[in-house]
Design a protein around this motif. Structure first.
Motif, PDB file in Angstrom:
ATOM      1  N   ARG A  17       0.904  -1.358   0.007  1.00 52.31           N
ATOM      2  CA  ARG A  17      -0.137  -0.126  -0.046  1.00 52.31           C
ATOM      3  C   ARG A  17       1.112   1.178   0.088  1.00 52.31           C
ATOM      4  O   ARG A  17       0.778   2.210  -0.626  1.00 52.31           O
ATOM      5  N   ALA A  18       1.997   1.353   0.767  1.00 48.20           N
ATOM      6  CA  ALA A  18       2.850   2.322   0.796  1.00 48.20           C
ATOM      7  C   ALA A  18       3.579   2.566  -0.520  1.00 48.20           C
ATOM      8  O   ALA A  18       3.853   3.678  -0.981  1.00 48.20           O
ATOM      9  N   TRP A  19       3.779   1.608  -1.049  1.00 50.29           N
ATOM     10  CA  TRP A  19       4.525   1.569  -2.456  1.00 50.29           C
ATOM     11  C   TRP A  19       3.504   2.274  -3.336  1.00 50.29           C
ATOM     12  O   TRP A  19       3.945   3.056  -4.288  1.00 50.29           O
ATOM     13  N   GLU A  20       2.416   1.697  -3.703  1.00 46.35           N
ATOM     14  CA  GLU A  20       1.447   2.240  -4.654  1.00 46.35           C
ATOM     15  C   GLU A  20       1.101   3.486  -4.408  1.00 46.35           C
ATOM     16  O   GLU A  20       1.045   4.519  -5.312  1.00 46.35           O
ATOM     17  N   PHE A  21       0.653   4.109  -3.020  1.00 44.54           N
ATOM     18  CA  PHE A  21       0.391   5.351  -2.857  1.00 44.54           C
ATOM     19  C   PHE A  21       1.537   6.284  -3.042  1.00 44.54           C
ATOM     20  O   PHE A  21       1.424   7.323  -3.659  1.00 44.54           O
ATOM     21  N   GLY A  22       2.810   5.918  -2.477  1.00 46.84           N
ATOM     22  CA  GLY A  22       3.812   6.872  -2.628  1.00 46.84           C
ATOM     23  C   GLY A  22       4.381   7.015  -4.205  1.00 46.84           C
ATOM     24  O   GLY A  22       4.746   8.042  -4.319  1.00 46.84           O
ATOM     25  N   LEU A  23       4.455   6.076  -4.664  1.00 51.21           N
ATOM     26  CA  LEU A  23       4.749   5.971  -6.348  1.00 51.21           C
ATOM     27  C   LEU A  23       3.957   7.029  -7.053  1.00 51.21           C
ATOM     28  O   LEU A  23       4.383   7.885  -7.741  1.00 51.21           O
ATOM     29  N   ALA A  24       2.481   6.837  -6.864  1.00 52.27           N
ATOM     30  CA  ALA A  24       1.736   7.629  -7.423  1.00 52.27           C
ATOM     31  C   ALA A  24       1.668   9.016  -7.101  1.00 52.27           C
ATOM     32  O   ALA A  24       1.670   9.933  -7.843  1.00 52.27           O
ATOM     33  N   ARG A  25       1.912   9.570  -5.870  1.00 52.68           N
ATOM     34  CA  ARG A  25       2.027  10.690  -5.476  1.00 52.68           C
ATOM     35  C   ARG A  25       3.518  11.438  -5.934  1.00 52.68           C
ATOM     36  O   ARG A  25       3.605  12.554  -6.382  1.00 52.68           O
ATOM     37  N   THR A  26       4.467  10.484  -5.920  1.00 51.84           N
ATOM     38  CA  THR A  26       5.860  10.947  -6.512  1.00 51.84           C
ATOM     39  C   THR A  26       5.616  11.391  -7.977  1.00 51.84           C
ATOM     40  O   THR A  26       6.114  12.489  -8.531  1.00 51.84           O
ATOM     41  N   LEU A  27       4.891  10.543  -8.802  1.00 51.39           N
ATOM     42  CA  LEU A  27       4.937  10.746 -10.095  1.00 51.39           C
ATOM     43  C   LEU A  27       3.774  11.927 -10.350  1.00 51.39           C
ATOM     44  O   LEU A  27       3.985  12.781 -11.091  1.00 51.39           O
ATOM     45  N   ASP A  28       2.936  12.248  -9.644  1.00 51.22           N
ATOM     46  CA  ASP A  28       1.905  13.324  -9.448  1.00 51.22           C
ATOM     47  C   ASP A  28       2.461  14.489  -9.269  1.00 51.22           C
ATOM     48  O   ASP A  28       2.495  15.688 -10.153  1.00 51.22           O
ATOM     49  N   GLY A  29       3.692  14.430  -8.470  1.00 51.71           N
ATOM     50  CA  GLY A  29       4.564  15.602  -8.256  1.00 51.71           C
ATOM     51  C   GLY A  29       5.161  16.005  -9.360  1.00 51.71           C
ATOM     52  O   GLY A  29       5.427  17.080  -9.766  1.00 51.71           O
ATOM     53  N   LEU A  30       5.921  15.038 -10.105  1.00 52.78           N
ATOM     54  CA  LEU A  30       6.696  15.302 -11.447  1.00 52.78           C
ATOM     55  C   LEU A  30       5.705  15.959 -12.142  1.00 52.78           C
ATOM     56  O   LEU A  30       6.015  16.582 -13.336  1.00 52.78           O
ATOM     57  N   ALA A  31       4.548  15.280 -12.482  1.00 54.10           N
ATOM     58  CA  ALA A  31       3.586  15.783 -13.386  1.00 54.10           C
ATOM     59  C   ALA A  31       3.250  17.274 -13.367  1.00 54.10           C
ATOM     60  O   ALA A  31       3.141  18.101 -14.257  1.00 54.10           O
ATOM     61  N   ALA A  32       3.105  17.841 -12.158  1.00 56.85           N
ATOM     62  CA  ALA A  32       2.931  19.134 -11.661  1.00 56.85           C
ATOM     63  C   ALA A  32       4.191  19.898 -12.327  1.00 56.85           C
ATOM     64  O   ALA A  32       3.950  21.301 -12.910  1.00 56.85           O
ATOM     65  N   LEU A  33       5.383  19.403 -12.142  1.00 55.76           N
ATOM     66  CA  LEU A  33       6.460  19.999 -12.731  1.00 55.76           C
ATOM     67  C   LEU A  33       6.603  19.979 -14.350  1.00 55.76           C
ATOM     68  O   LEU A  33       6.913  21.082 -15.153  1.00 55.76           O
ATOM     69  N   ILE A  34       6.055  18.903 -14.908  1.00 53.09           N
ATOM     70  CA  ILE A  34       6.333  18.681 -16.150  1.00 53.09           C
ATOM     71  C   ILE A  34       5.213  19.461 -17.004  1.00 53.09           C
ATOM     72  O   ILE A  34       5.341  19.787 -18.016  1.00 53.09           O
ATOM     73  N   GLY A  35       3.969  19.258 -16.369  1.00 49.28           N
ATOM     74  CA  GLY A  35       2.888  20.150 -16.874  1.00 49.28           C
ATOM     75  C   GLY A  35       1.850  19.462 -17.820  1.00 49.28           C
ATOM     76  O   GLY A  35       0.936  20.112 -18.288  1.00 49.28           O
ATOM     77  N   ASP A  36       2.040  18.025 -18.062  1.00 47.64           N
ATOM     78  CA  ASP A  36       0.943  17.344 -18.942  1.00 47.64           C
ATOM     79  C   ASP A  36       0.197  16.336 -18.202  1.00 47.64           C
ATOM     80  O   ASP A  36      -0.416  15.626 -18.951  1.00 47.64           O
ATOM     81  N   GLY A  37       0.362  16.210 -17.071  1.00 53.20           N
ATOM     82  CA  GLY A  37      -0.278  15.392 -16.270  1.00 53.20           C
ATOM     83  C   GLY A  37       0.039  13.868 -16.240  1.00 53.20           C
ATOM     84  O   GLY A  37      -0.039  13.288 -15.354  1.00 53.20           O
ATOM     85  N   GLY A  38       0.600  13.352 -17.533  1.00 56.42           N
ATOM     86  CA  GLY A  38       0.888  11.886 -17.354  1.00 56.42           C
ATOM     87  C   GLY A  38       1.756  11.475 -18.548  1.00 56.42           C
ATOM     88  O   GLY A  38       1.983  10.393 -18.983  1.00 56.42           O
ATOM     89  N   GLY A  39       1.993  12.545 -19.315  1.00 55.53           N
ATOM     90  CA  GLY A  39       2.891  11.980 -20.575  1.00 55.53           C
ATOM     91  C   GLY A  39       2.099  11.751 -21.941  1.00 55.53           C
ATOM     92  O   GLY A  39       2.325  11.038 -22.613  1.00 55.53           O
TER      93      GLY A  39
END
Length: 259
Positions: A237-259
């Motif tokens: 659970r910690a892996w799934e939640f943490g990885l998703a939030r880490t990628l969400d944070g990068l999406a905010a930087l990249i600006g396209d939500g998910g590539g």
């Protein structure tokens, strides 16, 4: 105190990592039976020890015994344990699979990077003790890994500095998660009791000690989380939640939500 990568003598370590021929007194001392020894054999012996018995088992004497030579002979090829740790980490990185990123979005590519590193650290948990992100062994394994993982951020629009920071951010999450998962597994093994068994055994005491009027959030949320994941902390659970939030944070930087 646990050693970490980058703590050896730099010039010797780099020469060993890149396979440069030895010079000076150490090279002249290599004679007799020790000629059959190579740094690669020493590293493979150390890796086998670390995987089987943990990092504490990796001593120059133990490695020498596995290779079949005296400890002094090993020192003529690898100056000491700090340099050996760098060689070990670089060898593990060199042997990582590197799948091509064909037709994948940046989010899928970074998920692949995260999973590959989690697989590595799960299979070889001693790496979480020594692989310092700030001072990696600058050998061919590290460079191949870095190059491949940076390519997962191609076409994201990030500049070079942010690309490096984004990768470090992702790897930092993976390393922290794997260290926590390794610690939790070790605690369960040492206690010969799973987390679920431990909580069940302590439930009567907790029910008396934890007053919902004093700790309303802790009791309500803790109970809900425990029921959902079977313990106070679930690695999956910690892996799934943490990885998703880490990628969400990068999406905010990249600006396209998910590539």
């Amino acid at each position: 105190m646990t050693a970490h990568t980058g703590s050896g003598e730099p010039s010797r370590t780099l020469a060993l990592l890149w396979g440069e021929p030895a010079t000076g007194p150490e090279a002249r001392r290599r004679k007799g039976p020790a000629r059959s020894v190579t740094p690669e054999r020493i590293v493979d012996a150390a890796l086998a020890l670390a995987d089987a018995e943990g990092l504490a088992a990796v001593t120059m004497r133990a490695v020498a015994e596995r290779v079949g030579v005296s400890a002094m002979s090993v020192y003529t090829y690898v100056p000491g344990k700090p340099e050996l740790l760098d060689l070990m980490v670089d060898a593990r990185y060199a042997r990582m699979p590197r799948r091509p990123w064909v037709g994948e979005t940046w989010r899928e590519r970074l998920t692949g990077v995260a999973l590959a590193n989690r697989d590595l650290l799960t299979a070889h948990p001693w790496l979480t003790e020594v692989a310092a992100l700030s001072r990696p062994p600058l050998g061919p394994g590290v460079m191949a890994k870095y190059e491949h993982e940076l390519s997962a951020l191609d076409d994201t629009g990030l500049d070079d500095v942010d690309t490096d920071a984004a990768l470090a951010f992702l790897l930092g999450f993976v390393q922290a998660h794997c260290r926590a998962a390794h610690d939790a597994e070790r605690v369960a093994t040492d206690a010969a009791m799973s987390d679920a068994e431990w909580w069940a055994a302590n439930q009567p005491l907790l029910a008396r000690a934890f007053d919902p009027r004093t700790y309303p959030r802790a009791v309500r949320i803790g109970a809900a989380a425990g029921a959902a994941q079977g313990s106070a902390w679930s690695p999956d659970r910690a892996w799934e939640f943490g990885l998703a939030r880490t990628l969400d944070g990068l999406a905010a930087l990249i600006g396209d939500g998910g590539g």
